[in-house]
Design an enzyme around this catalytic site. Sequence first.
Site, PDB file in Angstrom:
ATOM      1  N   LYS A 192      -5.176  12.259   2.304  1.00 60.53           N
ATOM      2  CA  LYS A 192      -4.639  10.934   2.566  1.00 60.53           C
ATOM      3  C   LYS A 192      -5.504  10.249   3.613  1.00 60.53           C
ATOM      4  O   LYS A 192      -5.644  10.732   4.734  1.00 60.53           O
ATOM      5  CB  LYS A 192      -3.195  11.052   3.060  1.00 60.53           C
ATOM      6  CG  LYS A 192      -2.569   9.710   3.404  1.00 60.53           C
ATOM      7  CD  LYS A 192      -1.103   9.843   3.750  1.00 60.53           C
ATOM      8  CE  LYS A 192      -0.526   8.508   4.138  1.00 60.53           C
ATOM      9  NZ  LYS A 192       0.890   8.595   4.502  1.00 60.53           N
ATOM     10  N   LYS A 245      -4.836  10.018  -2.054  1.00 58.50           N
ATOM     11  CA  LYS A 245      -4.261   8.709  -1.768  1.00 58.50           C
ATOM     12  C   LYS A 245      -5.118   7.951  -0.771  1.00 58.50           C
ATOM     13  O   LYS A 245      -5.502   8.547   0.228  1.00 58.50           O
ATOM     14  CB  LYS A 245      -2.867   8.944  -1.183  1.00 58.50           C
ATOM     15  CG  LYS A 245      -2.155   7.715  -0.708  1.00 58.50           C
ATOM     16  CD  LYS A 245      -0.906   8.112   0.015  1.00 58.50           C
ATOM     17  CE  LYS A 245      -0.295   6.860   0.584  1.00 58.50           C
ATOM     18  NZ  LYS A 245       0.830   7.129   1.423  1.00 58.50           N
TER      19      LYS A 245
HETATM   20  C1  PBG Z   1       4.331   7.387   5.061  1.00 57.57           C
HETATM   21  C2  PBG Z   1       3.703   6.844   3.843  1.00 57.57           C
HETATM   22  C3  PBG Z   1       2.851   5.726   3.691  1.00 57.57           C
HETATM   23  C4  PBG Z   1       2.658   5.577   2.320  1.00 57.57           C
HETATM   24  C5  PBG Z   1       3.340   6.604   1.694  1.00 57.57           C
HETATM   25  N1  PBG Z   1       3.952   7.387   2.636  1.00 57.57           N
HETATM   26  C6  PBG Z   1       2.335   4.766   4.680  1.00 57.57           C
HETATM   27  C7  PBG Z   1       1.432   5.171   5.750  1.00 57.57           C
HETATM   28  O1  PBG Z   1       0.944   6.290   5.812  1.00 57.57           O
HETATM   29  O2  PBG Z   1       1.229   4.332   6.622  1.00 57.57           O
HETATM   30  C8  PBG Z   1       1.878   4.476   1.667  1.00 57.57           C
HETATM   31  C9  PBG Z   1       2.253   4.144   0.266  1.00 57.57           C
HETATM   32  C10 PBG Z   1       1.757   2.835  -0.246  1.00 57.57           C
HETATM   33  O3  PBG Z   1       0.982   2.117   0.412  1.00 57.57           O
HETATM   34  O4  PBG Z   1       2.144   2.485  -1.375  1.00 57.57           O
HETATM   35  N2  PBG Z   1       3.512   8.027   5.944  1.00 57.57           N
END
Ligand code: PBG
Length: 324
Positions: A192, A245
């Site tokens: 991520k 992601k």
């Molecule tokens: C929580 C989380 C996030 C997303 C999914 N889980 C946001 C972040 O890390 O700031 C993003 C999902 C999206 O942008 O569709 N940590």
Amino acid sequence: MIIRPRRLRQSKTLREMVRETSISARDFIYPLFVKHGRSLKEPIASMPGQYQFSVDTLVEEAEEAWSLGVPAVILFGLPDRKDAVGSRSYADDGIVQQALSAIKGRVPDMVLMTDVCLCEYTDHGHCGMIKEGRVDNDATLELLAKQAVSHAVAGAHFVAPSDMMDGRVAAIRSALDAAGFQDTGILAYAVKYASGFYGPFREAAESAPRFGDRTSYQMDPPNAREALKEALLDMEEGADMIMVKPALAYLDIIRRVREECLLPLAAYNVSGEYAMVKAAQNQGWIDGEKIMMEILLSIKRAGADLILTYFAKEAAKVLGQSIL
Ligand code: PBG
């Protein structure tokens, strides 16, 4: 003599016969936002077509997605109050916990996944516990494990940690096992990145950090080898599936992880990717439906087995129950 690749493109039937990648509603995991209240379906401005639901309307949305062939949802909770440790994330009457049992009652065969993270539940908006102004990795693990077990108790089939703390997959796995939830799976947000593409989500989930950013725990976008390291680590720690992601700006990463890792691979077609398509579509600048399908196909062609996408319902309608 000229070699004529065009021969294979002469008719729709022929093109379909030689197609190398397919996509179906079965590939989708539909992200949903749930909050306290009743009969709520509040539009998220930066994500046209997406809403914050209360439990009753959420169940209807899940049911509709299921009837379109979408096999799974992933839930994000908006708590009634926030505190320093995100205690509403592991409460028996927490919003995700309520949503899980409600969906289970109505759509029993749907696969229920939950996002496990603290950012929606903490008053500072970070994904972990803060100690002396910094996100404390090891103190966070215990809270994440508690949250995961609490989701399992409420009926989650898979918990999906998105916090990016080190060691969280192992911590969650052992907590689930110790609580008797050997069969609850882990979909790890293994790779991520600290991405600008999450902007609209933070509005939707009310989870923007109050100070600083997430660069001390989410990955640095230029790194690819490190993605493999994260993926392999999560696999060793006991993840059942892993995720990359965002998806679109990271198709090369999806491909590399696919080649190195045997687990089912998911990719998250995130909020910013959705918002850009919708914004341009609403301006009349692009054919939104065509581009939606092309994007989803590109993520599968890169090597993802599953796609978390806000387009799930819309794309499922285009696909019917069949494959593209
Ligand atoms: C929580 C989380 C996030 C997303 C999914 N889980 C946001 C972040 O890390 O700031 C993003 C999902 C999206 O942008 O569709 N940590």
